[in-house]
Design an enzyme around this catalytic site. Structure first.
Site, mmCIF file in Angstrom:
data_model
loop_
_atom_site.group_PDB
_atom_site.id
_atom_site.type_symbol
_atom_site.label_atom_id
_atom_site.label_comp_id
_atom_site.label_asym_id
_atom_site.label_seq_id
_atom_site.Cartn_x
_atom_site.Cartn_y
_atom_site.Cartn_z
ATOM 1 N N GLN A 185 16.744 92.086 27.683
ATOM 2 C CA GLN A 185 18.177 92.218 27.945
ATOM 3 C C GLN A 185 18.521 91.667 29.332
ATOM 4 O O GLN A 185 18.590 92.396 30.314
ATOM 5 C CB GLN A 185 18.620 93.678 27.827
ATOM 6 C CG GLN A 185 20.114 93.801 27.882
ATOM 7 C CD GLN A 185 20.609 95.177 27.505
ATOM 8 O OE1 GLN A 185 19.883 96.019 27.010
ATOM 9 N NE2 GLN A 185 21.878 95.408 27.747
ATOM 10 N N PHE A 186 18.763 90.344 29.381
ATOM 11 C CA PHE A 186 19.050 89.679 30.657
ATOM 12 C C PHE A 186 20.296 90.229 31.326
ATOM 13 O O PHE A 186 20.460 90.111 32.539
ATOM 14 C CB PHE A 186 19.160 88.168 30.474
ATOM 15 C CG PHE A 186 20.441 87.699 29.839
ATOM 16 C CD1 PHE A 186 21.517 87.317 30.624
ATOM 17 C CD2 PHE A 186 20.567 87.654 28.447
ATOM 18 C CE1 PHE A 186 22.696 86.879 30.040
ATOM 19 C CE2 PHE A 186 21.736 87.211 27.863
ATOM 20 C CZ PHE A 186 22.808 86.836 28.656
ATOM 21 N N THR A 187 21.184 90.857 30.588
ATOM 22 C CA THR A 187 22.442 91.355 31.155
ATOM 23 C C THR A 187 22.225 92.487 32.163
ATOM 24 O O THR A 187 23.156 92.846 32.889
ATOM 25 C CB THR A 187 23.417 91.822 30.060
ATOM 26 O OG1 THR A 187 22.815 92.880 29.304
ATOM 27 C CG2 THR A 187 23.794 90.669 29.141
#
Length: 154
Positions: free
Chosen positions: A78-80
């Site tokens: 989850q790069f966010t």
């Protein structure tokens, strides 16, 4: 690396209607990779999470790690988690690693957990996914490999 670790009663991840992974009691780990992360960082974070004592012992005290509690892990890229909102309301993701590096570190992290004889399910790197979970507690821990540990004041 940055991880959001949630103690769950169960968690499922799907993509395009296909179930990619499911666990019963254990840990849901949302994982983000930044530019400076190395194999050593992935190993250190996996070790920390594998040893994280947030499951209740027979006295009801958070004293057991996921293996001792008989739990499983579900790891989701989850790069966010590296969203930057310092300039306005639309997040920037410049601190997130490029996909090639992020994918490699994500795989190293998951592999490291599996080498510990833990049951590990994972999502599909880079895919749009849906995560369903039943948080237990709720217990949610945020771990950032870039933030130094801070001792208690004397």
């Amino acid at each position: 690396m940055r991880a959001v670790v949630q103690r769950v009663r169960e968690a499922t991840i799907t993509s395009e209607g296909q179930r990619l992974g499911h666990i019963g009691p254990g840990l849901l780990i949302l994982l983000a990779v930044t530019h400076t992360d190395t194999t050593e960082v992935a190993t250190t974070l996996a070790t920390k999470i594998a040893k994280l004592r947030i499951f209740a012992d027979s006295a009801g005290k958070m004293n057991l790690d996921v293996a001792a509690a008989g739990g499983s892990l579900l790891v989701v890229s989850q790069f966010t988690l590296y969203a930057d909102l310092r300039r306005g309301n639309r997040p920037g993701f410049g601190a997130a690693a490029q996909p090639e590096l992020a994918s490699a570190r994500y795989s190293e992290f998951v592999d490291n957990l599996r080498q510990r004889d833990l049951e590990v399910a994972s999502g599909r790197f880079g895919a749009a996914m849906q995560v369903a979970l039943v948080n237990d507690g709720p217990v949610t821990i945020v771990i950032d490999s870039e933030v130094p540990a801070v001792g208690r004041p004397d």
